[in-house]
Scaffold this active site. Structure first.
Site, PDB file in Angstrom:
ATOM      1  N   GLY A  94      13.850  33.232   5.057  1.00  0.00           N
ATOM      2  CA  GLY A  94      12.476  33.263   4.572  1.00  0.00           C
ATOM      3  C   GLY A  94      11.534  32.586   5.528  1.00  0.00           C
ATOM      4  N   GLY A  95      10.835  31.571   5.047  1.00  0.00           N
ATOM      5  CA  GLY A  95       9.847  30.880   5.860  1.00  0.00           C
ATOM      6  C   GLY A  95       8.447  31.376   5.567  1.00  0.00           C
ATOM      7  N   TRP A  96       7.487  30.744   6.232  1.00  0.00           N
ATOM      8  CA  TRP A  96       6.079  31.055   5.973  1.00  0.00           C
ATOM      9  C   TRP A  96       5.772  32.524   6.294  1.00  0.00           C
ATOM     10  CZ3 TRP A  96       2.375  29.459   3.139  1.00  0.00           C
ATOM     11  CH2 TRP A  96       1.051  29.885   3.379  1.00  0.00           C
ATOM     12  N   GLU A 136       8.233  30.889   0.343  1.00  0.00           N
ATOM     13  CA  GLU A 136       6.895  30.283   0.397  1.00  0.00           C
ATOM     14  C   GLU A 136       5.817  31.332   0.095  1.00  0.00           C
ATOM     15  OE1 GLU A 136       6.142  27.892   3.898  1.00  0.00           O
ATOM     16  OE2 GLU A 136       8.275  27.562   4.192  1.00  0.00           O
ATOM     17  N   MET A 201       8.655  19.974   0.329  1.00  0.00           N
ATOM     18  CA  MET A 201       7.894  19.951   1.586  1.00  0.00           C
ATOM     19  C   MET A 201       6.684  19.026   1.433  1.00  0.00           C
ATOM     20  SD  MET A 201       8.310  23.877   2.962  1.00  0.00           S
ATOM     21  CE  MET A 201       8.018  24.713   1.409  1.00  0.00           C
ATOM     22  N   TYR A 203       4.658  17.495   3.181  1.00  0.00           N
ATOM     23  CA  TYR A 203       3.851  17.442   4.407  1.00  0.00           C
ATOM     24  C   TYR A 203       2.914  18.638   4.386  1.00  0.00           C
ATOM     25  CZ  TYR A 203       8.044  20.159   5.650  1.00  0.00           C
ATOM     26  OH  TYR A 203       9.116  21.037   5.637  1.00  0.00           O
ATOM     27  N   ASP A 204       2.034  18.725   5.370  1.00  0.00           N
ATOM     28  CA  ASP A 204       0.968  19.743   5.367  1.00  0.00           C
ATOM     29  C   ASP A 204       0.104  19.615   4.112  1.00  0.00           C
ATOM     30  OD1 ASP A 204       1.939  20.661   7.742  1.00  0.00           O
ATOM     31  OD2 ASP A 204       2.962  22.402   6.899  1.00  0.00           O
ATOM     32  N   TRP A 353      11.507  18.449   9.292  1.00  0.00           N
ATOM     33  CA  TRP A 353      11.142  19.670  10.010  1.00  0.00           C
ATOM     34  C   TRP A 353      10.450  19.208  11.284  1.00  0.00           C
ATOM     35  CZ3 TRP A 353      11.944  24.853   9.502  1.00  0.00           C
ATOM     36  CH2 TRP A 353      11.250  25.665  10.408  1.00  0.00           C
TER      37      TRP A 353
END
Length: 455
Positions: A94-96, A136, A201, A203-204, A353
């Site tokens: 997956g991932g962004w 995501e 997650m 962060y961000d 990450w």
């Protein structure tokens, strides 16, 4: 005095490995599997695989084939387990930007079963110890199906392990931190029941989308923050999952190996918090991105480009600042802080990450060139805290007999103290196996010491 030791506590150190990191344009930024100490992490998540149709598929040409002079990465990353059989290596998918991949495969029980069985075949073929689902982010329409997907996968993994007589494959999730996204897309009690690790997650939390200057991975909120901004920190994010019904021993906090940069109007980086600010145009020569810098790039700026490091006491996090360029990032001090927080709160560990954003060569963050290179300072800070031997001491009243100390007894006491100091020093800097050996030596010395006292 009696001594009770609690040495069984184990915290996960989850490290993402990126297959594109081997091919960065600048040689100093390339991290290969062979550069990773086998005992650095407890889990390595290989990012990323595609979810093609109803199966996992290698995503990058270098995964299974020779590419740009590099041999295939799958067998090279799996080879780390030869040095550390306890290391778990999972394939992350997956991932962004790849949310649509999951919608169809989770939509029916037949598709969920097919994907689960294909995922098992993929992991067994290539030597992975499980699957990390990085969705995501799931929509409200997929909320129920996501929970059902984890149930089906867990059931299939257990069935296969029983049949093959191999260790069951692990199931992990990379998940959102915000309360809005959690309520929208995650059936938390179901997910946390069927999944081994929930990597939040954290962060961000600040960026171009916020329109304000703020630290993207602060540990706690600060005074003056209100409303949504008060929740943009690691602690609030973790409690979002706890309040939604997830057990603490499933939850992993996220730690970024990078910083996010803003443009501030004044010269005080602390006062810049909460001000309107755009993302800085500062560019990353190593990562090739704008407004985002790897930890080792920030080290370089502080050691040779005049950036100054600040510590925010309330957020318990670091900032780097020069001429209006404001960078919020994690350094070894903040990582230790966060890992102590993990232990206090009873969470399962920490995730970073990503591996290639830490100072993996040890050349960028080294202040004293005469000292031995310290590679992976962020992850080693995590390891240092999590592998610290925890000893709880219970005092009991014992009869005391007064005796005259002989020179031999004094010498033994001195030897005892020297060995004790050495044991704790080595345990904090050695691998877990070496630390265990020092602990055994200590026990043996105590035994001999008592024999001499008695005799």
């Amino acid at each position: 005095m009696s001594l009770n030791s609690n040495l069984a506590v184990k915290y996960s150190r989850v490290c993402y490995f990126t297959n594109w990191g081997v091919h960065r344009s600048m040689k100093e930024a390339r991290l290969r599997p062979e550069d990773i100490p086998a005992d650095l992490c407890t889990h390595i998540f290989y990012a990323f695989a595609n979810v093609g149709g109803l199966t996992l598929q290698a995503k990058h040409p270098n995964d299974l084939n020779t590419y740009q002079g590099e041999q295939p990465l799958y067998p090279r990353i799996i080879k780390l387990k030869e040095k550390n059989p306890d290391l778990k290596i999972l394939i992350s998918c997956g991932g962004w930007g790849n949310s649509a991949e999951f919608d169809s495969l989770a939509s029916s029980e037949s598709s969920r079963e097919t994907f689960s069985n294909n995922a098992i075949a993929f992991c067994r073929q290539h030597g992975f110890d499980g699957v990390d689902l990085d969705w995501e982010f799931p929509s409200a329409n997929s909320r129920k199906n996501f929970g059902l997907l984890t149930r089906t996968m867990q059931k299939a993994f257990k069935k296969e392990a029983k049949k093959s007589k191999k260790d069951r494959l692990l199931l992990s999730l990379a998940v959102a931190a915000s309360e809005v996204l959690i309520k929208q897309g995650y059936d938390v009690p179901v997910l946390c029941n069927y999944v081994d690790l929930i990597n939040v997650m954290t962060y961000d939390l600040y960026g171009s989308w916020t329109g304000k200057i703020g630290h993207h991975s602060a540990l706690f909120h600060r005074r003056g923050e209100k409303g949504l901004e008060r929740d943009l920190n690691t602690n609030s994010s973790m409690y979002n999952w706890i309040k939604a019904g997830c057990p603490r021993d499933r939850l992993i906090i996220g730690i970024p190996g990078y910083g996010r940069a803003f443009t501030a109007s004044g010269n005080d980086p602390v006062k810049a918090y909460g001000e309107s600010g755009s993302v800085s145009s500062i560019s990353s020569p190593y990562l090739g991105e704008s407004g985002l810098l790897a930890y080792y790039e920030i080290c370089k700026k502080e050691l040779s480009e005049g950036f100054k490091r600040y510590w925010h006491k309330e957020h318990e996090i670091s900032i780097s600042f020069k001429d209006g360029v404001w960078i919020g990032y994690d350094d070894p001090d903040s990582v230790r802080n966060k890992c102590e927080y993990v232990k206090r709160e009873g969470f399962a560990g920490a995730m970073i990450w990503a591996l290639d954003m830490d100072d993996f060569s040890g050349k960028f963050c080294q202040k004293n060139r005469k000292k031995r290179l310290k590679r992976f300072p962020l992850i080693n800070a995590m390891k240092e805290v999590f592998e610290t031997v925890e000893i709880t001491t219970q005092m009991t009243t014992l009869p005391i007999q007064t005796t005259t100390l002989t020179n031999e007894t004094i010498l033994l006491n001195e030897e005892f103290q020297v060995l004790l100091d050495q044991m704790f020093e080595d345990a904090s800097s050695s691998s877990s196996a070496a630390a265990a050996q020092h602990y055994l030596n200590f026990i043996l010395f105590c035994f001999v010491y008592l024999l001499k006292i008695i005799s």
